[in-house]
Design an enzyme around this catalytic site. Structure first.
Site, PDB file in Angstrom:
ATOM      1  N   LYS A  69       1.094   4.249  -2.865  1.00 44.17           N
ATOM      2  CA  LYS A  69       0.784   5.664  -2.641  1.00 44.17           C
ATOM      3  C   LYS A  69       1.948   6.544  -3.115  1.00 44.17           C
ATOM      4  O   LYS A  69       1.732   7.691  -3.530  1.00 44.17           O
ATOM      5  CB  LYS A  69       0.451   5.932  -1.161  1.00 44.17           C
ATOM      6  CG  LYS A  69      -0.845   5.304  -0.700  1.00 44.17           C
ATOM      7  CD  LYS A  69      -2.063   5.706  -1.520  1.00 44.17           C
ATOM      8  CE  LYS A  69      -2.678   7.000  -1.143  1.00 44.17           C
ATOM      9  NZ  LYS A  69      -3.997   7.243  -1.827  1.00 44.17           N
TER      10      LYS A  69
ATOM     11  N   TYR B 270       0.839  -1.211   0.000  1.00 44.61           N
ATOM     12  CA  TYR B 270       0.000   0.000   0.000  1.00 44.61           C
ATOM     13  C   TYR B 270       0.870   1.255   0.000  1.00 44.61           C
ATOM     14  O   TYR B 270       0.612   2.213  -0.739  1.00 44.61           O
ATOM     15  CB  TYR B 270      -0.925  -0.024   1.215  1.00 44.61           C
ATOM     16  CG  TYR B 270      -1.575   1.311   1.510  1.00 44.61           C
ATOM     17  CD1 TYR B 270      -2.606   1.796   0.719  1.00 44.61           C
ATOM     18  CD2 TYR B 270      -1.135   2.111   2.585  1.00 44.61           C
ATOM     19  CE1 TYR B 270      -3.193   3.035   0.981  1.00 44.61           C
ATOM     20  CE2 TYR B 270      -1.712   3.340   2.853  1.00 44.61           C
ATOM     21  CZ  TYR B 270      -2.736   3.801   2.043  1.00 44.61           C
ATOM     22  OH  TYR B 270      -3.310   5.025   2.299  1.00 44.61           O
TER      23      TYR B 270
HETATM   24  N1  LIG Z   1      -7.628   6.333   6.583  1.00 48.12           N
HETATM   25  C1  LIG Z   1      -6.402   6.768   6.816  1.00 48.12           C
HETATM   26  O1  LIG Z   1      -5.948   6.751   7.957  1.00 48.12           O
HETATM   27  C2  LIG Z   1      -5.565   7.289   5.673  1.00 48.12           C
HETATM   28  C3  LIG Z   1      -4.227   7.626   5.930  1.00 48.12           C
HETATM   29  C4  LIG Z   1      -3.448   8.125   4.884  1.00 48.12           C
HETATM   30  C5  LIG Z   1      -4.006   8.276   3.628  1.00 48.12           C
HETATM   31  N2  LIG Z   1      -5.300   7.930   3.407  1.00 48.12           N
HETATM   32  C6  LIG Z   1      -5.839   8.108   2.056  1.00 48.12           C
HETATM   33  O2  LIG Z   1      -7.057   8.812   2.127  1.00 48.12           O
HETATM   34  C7  LIG Z   1      -7.950   8.350   1.107  1.00 48.12           C
HETATM   35  C8  LIG Z   1      -9.275   7.969   1.703  1.00 48.12           C
HETATM   36  O3  LIG Z   1      -9.077   6.969   2.679  1.00 48.12           O
HETATM   37  P1  LIG Z   1     -10.276   6.451   3.579  1.00 48.12           P
HETATM   38  O4  LIG Z   1      -9.800   6.379   4.949  1.00 48.12           O
HETATM   39  O5  LIG Z   1     -11.499   7.207   3.281  1.00 48.12           O
HETATM   40  O6  LIG Z   1     -10.415   4.971   3.023  1.00 48.12           O
HETATM   41  P2  LIG Z   1     -11.685   4.012   3.030  1.00 48.12           P
HETATM   42  O7  LIG Z   1     -12.600   4.358   4.130  1.00 48.12           O
HETATM   43  O8  LIG Z   1     -11.139   2.622   2.927  1.00 48.12           O
HETATM   44  O9  LIG Z   1     -12.419   4.373   1.673  1.00 48.12           O
HETATM   45  C9  LIG Z   1     -11.828   4.088   0.444  1.00 48.12           C
HETATM   46  C10 LIG Z   1     -12.877   4.247  -0.619  1.00 48.12           C
HETATM   47  O10 LIG Z   1     -12.256   3.934  -1.883  1.00 48.12           O
HETATM   48  C11 LIG Z   1     -13.130   3.091  -2.596  1.00 48.12           C
HETATM   49  N3  LIG Z   1     -12.422   2.240  -3.550  1.00 48.12           N
HETATM   50  C12 LIG Z   1     -11.413   1.381  -3.298  1.00 48.12           C
HETATM   51  N4  LIG Z   1     -11.058   0.752  -4.424  1.00 48.12           N
HETATM   52  C13 LIG Z   1     -11.866   1.224  -5.403  1.00 48.12           C
HETATM   53  C14 LIG Z   1     -12.000   0.939  -6.785  1.00 48.12           C
HETATM   54  N5  LIG Z   1     -11.227   0.035  -7.396  1.00 48.12           N
HETATM   55  N6  LIG Z   1     -12.941   1.612  -7.493  1.00 48.12           N
HETATM   56  C15 LIG Z   1     -13.754   2.526  -6.903  1.00 48.12           C
HETATM   57  N7  LIG Z   1     -13.673   2.823  -5.577  1.00 48.12           N
HETATM   58  C16 LIG Z   1     -12.744   2.173  -4.852  1.00 48.12           C
HETATM   59  C17 LIG Z   1     -13.780   2.247  -1.536  1.00 48.12           C
HETATM   60  O11 LIG Z   1     -14.955   1.692  -2.042  1.00 48.12           O
HETATM   61  P3  LIG Z   1     -15.367   0.172  -1.718  1.00 48.12           P
HETATM   62  O12 LIG Z   1     -16.114   0.221  -0.442  1.00 48.12           O
HETATM   63  O13 LIG Z   1     -16.183  -0.194  -2.886  1.00 48.12           O
HETATM   64  O14 LIG Z   1     -14.098  -0.632  -1.598  1.00 48.12           O
HETATM   65  C18 LIG Z   1     -14.040   3.299  -0.453  1.00 48.12           C
HETATM   66  O15 LIG Z   1     -15.241   3.990  -0.703  1.00 48.12           O
HETATM   67  C19 LIG Z   1      -7.218   7.211   0.396  1.00 48.12           C
HETATM   68  O16 LIG Z   1      -6.610   7.720  -0.770  1.00 48.12           O
HETATM   69  C20 LIG Z   1      -6.157   6.784   1.374  1.00 48.12           C
HETATM   70  O17 LIG Z   1      -5.041   6.237   0.730  1.00 48.12           O
HETATM   71  C21 LIG Z   1      -6.103   7.447   4.399  1.00 48.12           C
END
Ligand SMILES: NC(=O)c1ccc[n+]([C@@H]2O[C@H](COP(=O)([O-])OP(=O)(O)OC[C@H]3O[C@@H](n4cnc5c(N)ncnc54)[C@H](OP(=O)(O)O)[C@@H]3O)[C@@H](O)[C@H]2O)c1
Length: 372
Positions: free
Chosen positions: A145, A141
């Site tokens: 990124k 992952y």
């Molecule tokens: N959460 C953290 O602590 C954190 C930390 C650093 C960076 N980030 C970044 O912040 C962003 C948002 O993270 P988050 O915490 O909101 O993650 P999350 O809750 O896991 O949500 C990710 C979303 O992406 C969608 N997704 C994944 N694969 C997909 C695909 N192939 N096509 C269409 N949709 C897809 C998922 O949909 P499905 O339900 O259909 O899978 C989900 O709605 C990401 O870019 C992540 O890398 C998050």
């Protein structure tokens, strides 16, 4: 029109609500996958479009007519074993989306980045200038990124205004799936967290990372990334905050990180093999990140975007209150009223997701569902 990918995820759910609160309700389109848990989008006055980052044609349809794009979707995993899916969703998916956005004439794209794609300093917090170091141990992952950023710089060089808003570990409300941090808070409130390991991480409140995305869209320079964080929190501090917010006493035991790293290294592959659906809280990757104690310097976002962090205590309180109101915490020791950080615009009803719409395509209030 504004496209939000990953709108059903933790960040996306907060971002969509903030955009609605800012008065963009009728102009928001969210990309979702019909077979997923999309409760976060239920009842919102937005347009939905079904699609997948791996399917370029679905993104072409999703981005059609959109000026602004927030790309929050990503496959997050600290587990080994799904490298291909993580790569295809994150790297190939971002390439697809940026291509589709350029073809459609979108004005600007803000892509959610990760602090794991920033290099690590032992002696001082890392800012945006510290490059990802490819020879250190990193999870698939984290690698993806870093590669996502390369896709962004390529798109920026090709003329598409592209900015990366780099997120740290998110804590906050509207966490429907819920996230690893959300599950930890729920387990804590149920007294199912008998021990923890010392360590720490740079956290960001959901409100702050949303604000960072909005500011990056308004003021961010194309080809630049901005680290958005609230503050560094040790696990000792986090347990103290959990105790104060939930009224539940914190665990008495702190486990030695090397011992836990050894146990996780053995247990994680077994869990993945035999209990693939069970969430693993302490994977070897997660333990490594906690032990590294990586700190972020968000000074660039403060200087260039006017970003001002809020508080982790508030983020935990909002997350807890939201879990309470949705019935995810049984027999709570302390009751806290949920005060939505994204109040409805004047004269409009409050935005409220239905409590249990479950899986499948979300319904849209008063807006047509667009099928890509
Ligand atoms: N959460 C953290 O602590 C954190 C930390 C650093 C960076 N980030 C970044 O912040 C962003 C948002 O993270 P988050 O915490 O909101 O993650 P999350 O809750 O896991 O949500 C990710 C979303 O992406 C969608 N997704 C994944 N694969 C997909 C695909 N192939 N096509 C269409 N949709 C897809 C998922 O949909 P499905 O339900 O259909 O899978 C989900 O709605 C990401 O870019 C992540 O890398 C998050």
């Amino acid at each position: 029109m504004i496209l939000v990918t990953g709108g059903a995820g933790h960040l996306g759910a907060n971002l969509v609500r903030r955009l609605i609160a800012d008065g963009h309700g009728g102009d928001i389109r969210a990309l979702y996958r019909p077979a997923s848990d999309n409760r976060a989008l239920d009842g919102l006055p937005i347009e939905l479009v079904a699609g997948d980052l791996r399917d370029l044609e679905s993104l072409r349809a999703a981005v059609r007519g959109c000026d602004l794009v927030y790309h929050c979707a990503a496959k997050i995993s600290t587990l080994a074993g799904s490298e291909r899916e993580i790569f295809d969703c994150n790297v190939v998916g971002t390439r697809h989306l940026l291509l589709a956005a350029r073809e459609a004439g979108a004005k600007k794209v803000v892509v959610s980045g990760s602090f794991s794609a920033v290099g690590h300093h032992l002696s001082r917090p890392s800012d945006e200038s510290v490059p990802f170091y490819p020879f250190a141990l990193a999870m698939p992952y984290e690698w993806t990124k870093a590669l996502v950023e390369m896709e962004c710089w390529r798109a920026a060089a090709a003329g598409l205004e592209t900015v990366v808003a780099t997120s740290c570990a998110i804590m906050g409300p509207h966490d429907y799936k819920p996230s690893r941090m959300g599950e930890t808070l729920i387990a804590y409130a149920h007294r199912k967290l008998p021990a923890y390991i010392p360590g720490g991480f740079e956290f960001v409140s959901a409100r702050d990372i949303v604000e960072g995305h909005i500011l990056a869209m308004e003021k961010g320079r194309s080809g630049e990334k901005y680290i958005i964080s609230t503050r560094y929190v040790t696990l000792d501090e986090l347990m103290q905050i959990f105790q104060e917010v939930t009224g539940t006493p914190k665990p008495r035991f702190r486990l030695p990180p090397p011992l836990m790293a050894g146990i996780a290294a053995v247990a994680s592959p077994i869990m993945s093999r035999f209990f693939p659906r069970r969430t693993q809280r302490l994977t070897p990757g997660a333990i490594r990140l906690l032990r590294m104690g990586r700190r972020a310097d968000h000074g660039k976002a403060e200087r260039d975007l006017g970003f001002r962090p809020t508080s982790m205590e508030e983020a935990v309180t909002l997350a807890y209150a939201d879990f309470l109101r949705r019935g995810l915490i049984e027999r709570p020791r302390r009751s806290v009223a949920f005060v939505d950080p994204y109040p409805a615009p004047k004269g409009k009803p409050a935005v409220e997701a239905a409590p249990s719409a479950g899986q499948g395509p979300a319904k849209v209030n008063g807006a047509p569902e667009v099928q890509a």
